[in-house]
Design an enzyme around this catalytic site. Structure first.
Site, PDB file in Angstrom:
ATOM      1  N   LYS A   1      14.494 -41.830-111.499  1.00 52.52           N
ATOM      2  CA  LYS A   1      14.202 -40.410-111.425  1.00 52.52           C
ATOM      3  C   LYS A   1      13.686 -39.936-112.585  1.00 52.52           C
ATOM      4  O   LYS A   1      14.081 -40.414-113.710  1.00 52.52           O
ATOM      5  CB  LYS A   1      15.364 -39.761-110.885  1.00 52.52           C
TER       6      LYS A   1
ATOM      7  N   PRO B   1      18.278 -48.630-117.035  1.00 49.91           N
ATOM      8  CA  PRO B   1      19.354 -48.620-118.128  1.00 49.91           C
ATOM      9  C   PRO B   1      20.690 -47.481-117.685  1.00 49.91           C
ATOM     10  O   PRO B   1      19.947 -46.496-116.979  1.00 49.91           O
ATOM     11  CB  PRO B   1      18.856 -48.113-119.440  1.00 49.91           C
ATOM     12  N   VAL B   2      21.783 -47.832-117.935  1.00 53.87           N
ATOM     13  CA  VAL B   2      22.797 -46.679-117.654  1.00 53.87           C
ATOM     14  C   VAL B   2      22.819 -45.603-118.642  1.00 53.87           C
ATOM     15  O   VAL B   2      22.633 -45.836-119.871  1.00 53.87           O
ATOM     16  CB  VAL B   2      24.069 -47.608-117.546  1.00 53.87           C
ATOM     17  N   ALA B   3      23.246 -44.358-118.113  1.00 55.12           N
ATOM     18  CA  ALA B   3      23.489 -43.141-119.000  1.00 55.12           C
ATOM     19  C   ALA B   3      22.109 -42.965-119.808  1.00 55.12           C
ATOM     20  O   ALA B   3      22.157 -42.723-121.193  1.00 55.12           O
ATOM     21  CB  ALA B   3      24.480 -43.386-119.940  1.00 55.12           C
TER      22      ALA B   3
ATOM     23  N   GLY C   1      19.303 -40.779-118.493  1.00 53.42           N
ATOM     24  CA  GLY C   1      18.559 -39.903-117.934  1.00 53.42           C
ATOM     25  C   GLY C   1      17.694 -40.070-116.806  1.00 53.42           C
ATOM     26  O   GLY C   1      16.514 -39.385-116.412  1.00 53.42           O
TER      27      GLY C   1
ATOM     28  N   GLY D   1      18.738 -41.048-114.012  1.00 50.61           N
ATOM     29  CA  GLY D   1      19.404 -41.017-112.463  1.00 50.61           C
ATOM     30  C   GLY D   1      19.675 -42.115-111.736  1.00 50.61           C
ATOM     31  O   GLY D   1      19.778 -42.040-110.868  1.00 50.61           O
ATOM     32  N   GLY D   2      19.830 -43.188-112.722  1.00 46.82           N
ATOM     33  CA  GLY D   2      20.022 -44.352-112.010  1.00 46.82           C
ATOM     34  C   GLY D   2      21.255 -44.411-111.166  1.00 46.82           C
ATOM     35  O   GLY D   2      21.167 -44.822-109.888  1.00 46.82           O
TER      36      GLY D   2
ATOM     37  N   SER E   1      22.946 -42.043-109.834  1.00 44.21           N
ATOM     38  CA  SER E   1      22.435 -41.003-108.690  1.00 44.21           C
ATOM     39  C   SER E   1      21.610 -41.677-107.594  1.00 44.21           C
ATOM     40  O   SER E   1      21.873 -41.405-106.458  1.00 44.21           O
ATOM     41  CB  SER E   1      21.924 -39.554-109.197  1.00 44.21           C
TER      42      SER E   1
ATOM     43  N   ASP F   1      22.276 -34.639-109.122  1.00 51.47           N
ATOM     44  CA  ASP F   1      21.175 -35.103-108.781  1.00 51.47           C
ATOM     45  C   ASP F   1      21.027 -36.046-107.448  1.00 51.47           C
ATOM     46  O   ASP F   1      19.904 -36.419-107.106  1.00 51.47           O
ATOM     47  CB  ASP F   1      20.541 -36.167-110.015  1.00 51.47           C
TER      48      ASP F   1
HETATM   49  O1  C5P Z   1      26.842 -33.904-111.418  1.00 53.43           O
HETATM   50  P1  C5P Z   1      26.790 -34.992-112.517  1.00 53.43           P
HETATM   51  O2  C5P Z   1      27.978 -35.761-112.356  1.00 53.43           O
HETATM   52  O3  C5P Z   1      25.565 -35.517-112.838  1.00 53.43           O
HETATM   53  O4  C5P Z   1      26.936 -33.918-113.916  1.00 53.43           O
HETATM   54  C1  C5P Z   1      27.377 -34.365-115.091  1.00 53.43           C
HETATM   55  C2  C5P Z   1      27.730 -33.310-116.118  1.00 53.43           C
HETATM   56  O5  C5P Z   1      26.575 -32.660-116.590  1.00 53.43           O
HETATM   57  C3  C5P Z   1      28.411 -32.106-115.485  1.00 53.43           C
HETATM   58  O6  C5P Z   1      29.879 -32.354-115.499  1.00 53.43           O
HETATM   59  C4  C5P Z   1      28.199 -30.851-116.195  1.00 53.43           C
HETATM   60  O7  C5P Z   1      28.776 -31.019-117.495  1.00 53.43           O
HETATM   61  C5  C5P Z   1      26.648 -31.042-116.676  1.00 53.43           C
HETATM   62  N1  C5P Z   1      25.849 -30.502-115.368  1.00 53.43           N
HETATM   63  C6  C5P Z   1      25.708 -29.218-115.793  1.00 53.43           C
HETATM   64  N2  C5P Z   1      24.723 -28.690-114.879  1.00 53.43           N
HETATM   65  C7  C5P Z   1      24.018 -29.502-113.844  1.00 53.43           C
HETATM   66  C8  C5P Z   1      24.194 -30.888-113.649  1.00 53.43           C
HETATM   67  C9  C5P Z   1      25.175 -31.368-114.788  1.00 53.43           C
HETATM   68  O8  C5P Z   1      25.954 -28.609-116.362  1.00 53.43           O
HETATM   69  N3  C5P Z   1      23.071 -28.804-113.072  1.00 53.43           N
END
Ligand code: C5P
Length: 306
Positions: free
Chosen positions: A25, A115-117, A119, A121-122, A124, A156
């Site tokens: 993503k 790659p993990v972590a 950005g 969206g892997g 997700s 995501d």
């Molecule tokens: O939902 P997800 O696990 O991907 O989000 C990880 C962290 O990113 C959340 O705990 C929150 O701190 C932050 N986040 C946010 N607003 C979003 C998506 C994620 O603040 N729309």
């Protein structure tokens, strides 16, 4: 530029095994428009998906639940408990939402290539690929039930269920796919081999606490060059915070920006991955070759964003 090409089917069945593609993503822009009482940020974003860069799940019937990891990026997840893994959580969540007891009788193999972590969206996209596969194998859930399950897995995940160009708002639950006016754009994705924690980036951004109004969305704009101009005017509101936490992002953006024909160089999501947008496929492929030679430690690939 090439004519519009649709994303190939995300699911395919071969000899009793279901294969589900989990594309990377990319947030072409990501504006923060507010923050909810629970701390989640409200977004205004355009999500697109890589036609040919992603993870893949293979799923086959089994007596009990079995999960395995393969692929070049799998070591980053090998220490994870099964209860933490987003694919396993998606499979169990779907199974329970169907009203079934016990564990889903499936063998799932996740071929981890993204790659993990990063950005991209892997995780997700993997969870969404699992949810799509479960729907294909065991029948659909009601729309609102599927959305609630997807959102519970990650903000995501609802967008990754659709896995094609869409406007996203709310914290990620409001998804409006673009119709025939999305031409697809040629891109290079780069991850400087550094994992970045999404909560840490959002937390760093809180210090700047500035929010915007949602942008006016262009309608009926099918010309890729006009899209490139429009995207260039937007930005990623997490880019400064992510760059403070991970200084290699600035080097990636600089390297992308000096490639011939690069029209936009920007962070995706909370990083550390960045993307460059190009007018044509030749530009993106040349850029990948040049960057690979100069920065062999970076993960990178050329793709079409659909
Ligand atoms: O939902 P997800 O696990 O991907 O989000 C990880 C962290 O990113 C959340 O705990 C929150 O701190 C932050 N986040 C946010 N607003 C979003 C998506 C994620 O603040 N729309």
């Amino acid at each position: 530029m090439q004519a519009t090409a649709p994303m190939a089917a995300l699911e395919a069945v071969q000899g009793g095994t279901l294969r589900s593609f989990a594309p990377a993503k990319v947030n072409l822009y990501l504006h923060l428009t507010g923050r909810r009482a629970d701390g989640y940020h409200v977004l205004d974003s355009l999500f697109v998906f890589a036609r040919d860069l992603g993870d893949a799940l293979t799923i086959e019937p089994a007596d009990s639940f079995d999960f395995a990891l393969t692929g070049p990026q799998s070591t980053a997840l090998s220490g994870e408990q099964l209860s933490e893994n987003l694919v396993a959580r998606a499979a169990f969540g779907y199974w329970r939402a169907l009203g079934r007891d016990g564990e889903p009788p499936l063998k799932i193999v996740l071929d981890k290539r993204l790659p993990v972590a990063a950005g991209l969206g892997g995780g997700s996209s993997d969870a969404a690929a699992c949810l799509r596969a479960m729907a294909g194998l065991f029948g659909p859930l009601a729309d609102d039930e599927l959305l609630a399950l997807a959102l519970h897995l990650g903000a995501d995940v609802p967008a990754c269920l659709v896995a094609r160009a869409q406007w996203v708002s709310g914290i990620g639950e409001m998804c409006e796919p673009l119709a025939s006016d999305w031409p697809g754009l040629h891109a290079v994705l780069v991850q400087p081999a550094k994992a970045l924690s999404t909560p840490a980036v959002f937390k760093a951004r809180r210090q700047h606490d500035l929010f915007r109004q949602p942008v006016a969305r262009p309608a009926g704009m099918a010309d890729p060059l006009m899209w490139l101009d429009w995207i260039a005017e937007q930005c990623n509101d997490l880019q400064d915070a992510a760059s403070e936490l991970e200084p290699s992002i600035a080097a990636v953006l600089k390297a992308l920006g000096r490639q011939d024909g690069c029209r936009v160089a920007r962070l995706s999501g909370s990083g550390a991955s960045c993307f460059g947008l190009f007018e044509d496929v030749e530009g993106s492929q040349k850029a990948v070759e040049a960057l690979r030679a100069e920065f062999p430690q970076w993960w990178l690939g050329a793709t079409r964003l659909m």
